[in-house]
Scaffold this active site. Structure first.
Site, short mmCIF file in Angstrom:
data_model
loop_
_atom_site.label_atom_id
_atom_site.label_comp_id
_atom_site.label_asym_id
_atom_site.label_seq_id
_atom_site.Cartn_x
_atom_site.Cartn_y
_atom_site.Cartn_z
N SER A 150 4.65 7.02 2.44
CA SER A 150 5.26 5.75 2.83
C SER A 150 4.68 4.63 1.97
O SER A 150 3.50 4.64 1.63
CB SER A 150 4.93 5.41 4.29
OG SER A 150 5.26 6.47 5.15
N ASN B 297 0.86 -1.19 0.00
CA ASN B 297 0.00 0.00 0.00
C ASN B 297 0.89 1.24 0.00
O ASN B 297 2.02 1.21 0.50
CB ASN B 297 -0.88 0.02 1.26
CG ASN B 297 -1.84 1.20 1.27
OD1 ASN B 297 -2.42 1.56 0.23
ND2 ASN B 297 -2.03 1.82 2.42
N HIS C 171 0.74 5.19 1.32
CA HIS C 171 -0.04 6.01 2.24
C HIS C 171 0.60 7.39 2.35
O HIS C 171 1.81 7.50 2.57
CB HIS C 171 -0.10 5.35 3.62
CG HIS C 171 -0.89 6.14 4.60
ND1 HIS C 171 -2.28 6.17 4.59
CD2 HIS C 171 -0.52 6.97 5.61
CE1 HIS C 171 -2.71 6.96 5.56
NE2 HIS C 171 -1.66 7.47 6.19
N ASP D 247 -3.04 0.65 7.90
CA ASP D 247 -1.85 1.50 7.71
C ASP D 247 -0.76 1.18 8.73
O ASP D 247 0.07 2.03 9.06
CB ASP D 247 -2.22 3.00 7.79
CG ASP D 247 -3.21 3.42 6.72
OD1 ASP D 247 -3.18 2.82 5.63
OD2 ASP D 247 -4.02 4.33 6.98
C1 GRF Z 1 -3.00 8.67 -2.76
O1 GRF Z 1 -2.73 9.84 -2.03
C2 GRF Z 1 -2.54 7.46 -2.00
O2 GRF Z 1 -1.39 7.67 -1.24
C3 GRF Z 1 -3.72 7.21 -1.08
O3 GRF Z 1 -4.85 7.49 -1.87
C4 GRF Z 1 -4.48 8.43 -2.89
C5 GRF Z 1 -4.85 7.79 -4.19
O4 GRF Z 1 -4.62 8.64 -5.29
N1 GRF Z 1 -3.71 5.87 -0.56
P1 GRF Z 1 -4.69 8.06 -6.76
O5 GRF Z 1 -6.05 7.38 -6.92
O6 GRF Z 1 -3.57 7.09 -6.93
O7 GRF Z 1 -4.57 9.26 -7.65
#
Ligand code: GRF
Length: 223
Positions: free
Chosen positions: A136, A107, A109, A145
């Site tokens: 991260s 993931n 985050h 997370d």
């Molecule tokens: C990103 O900020 C990611 O870190 C978080 O959700 C957002 C997704 O953005 N988990 P995208 O759909 O990849 O543009």
């Protein structure tokens, strides 16, 4: 070459960054499928236009998380992925699902984990008066997370930042960090061993901090 399945819920810009890294041969991977819980996720269209198989597993069609997770698992398995990446996937996954992909579920985050788990990280970071923020990439465990962090990228919080401006700068870093870390996985350099991240066979004492420069693109050396 690894096979990858991406789970998304929205615009899919991180997925796009991964697809771009693959197309420019910086990342030896193949996106086998993109699966979304949200039928209107913009990222599905982008993937479809790129000729990638897409599927919707709408959480609203299932009575509870357990049934949704099973349906998601059934959707993923035919694509036989080496790795499943969450790229803006906005559903919490249960322990049974997560454990089925132990060591191959990643993931991204938008915070310097373990700080600021959960939603609205940028606003919370500004509210708290932090001077540093970032992104991260971590192995997913059942704790939201909370899985072992592989790598992060830090940026400064500027005095006139608002959540949108800060989010945009973090996102630029996300688009570099995620393909880089997936590249480590593809090269067999990173793995999860006894709940600890190993890079090149050595357990990490702390996440690797990658510096892409806030405006430059000198990332190629990091793949
Ligand atoms: C990103 O900020 C990611 O870190 C978080 O959700 C957002 C997704 O953005 N988990 P995208 O759909 O990849 O543009």
């Amino acid at each position: 070459m690894i096979r990858l399945v991406a789970l998304i819920s929205g615009r899919g810009s991180n997925l796009q960054a991964v697809m771009d890294a693959i197309n420019t041969r910086q990342l030896p991977a193949e996106v086998a499928a993109v699966i979304s819980n949200n039928p209107t996720a913009a990222g599905l269209q982008h993937a479809s236009q790129a000729g990638i198989a897409i599927q919707v597993v709408n959480h609203r069609d299932y009575p509870d998380r357990r049934h949704f997770d099973s349906a998601l698992h059934r959707a993923i398995e035919p694509f036989a992925p080496d790795i499943v990446i969450l790229a803006g996937f906005m559903r919490i996954l249960g322990a049974d699902f997560v454990n089925q992909y132990h060591g191959r579920l990643l993931n991204i985050h938008p915070s310097l984990l373990p700080a600021y788990r959960g939603l609205n990280t940028h606003a919370r970071v500004i509210e708290a008066g932090e001077t540093e923020h970032g992104v991260s990439v971590h192995f997913v465990t059942p704790e939201l997370d909370g899985g072992p962090v592989i790598a992060c990228t830090k940026i400064r919080v500027l005095p006139d930042d608002d959540p949108e401006r800060l989010a945009a700068r973090v996102l630029t870093q996300e688009h570099q960090l995620y393909p880089a870390v997936i590249g480590w996985f593809a090269a067999g350099r990173v793995r999860l061993h006894n709940q600890q991240v190993c890079l090149d066979g050595t357990p990490l004492q702390q996440p690797v901090e990658l510096d892409f420069g806030e405006s430059s693109c000198e990332k190629s050396r990091l793949y």
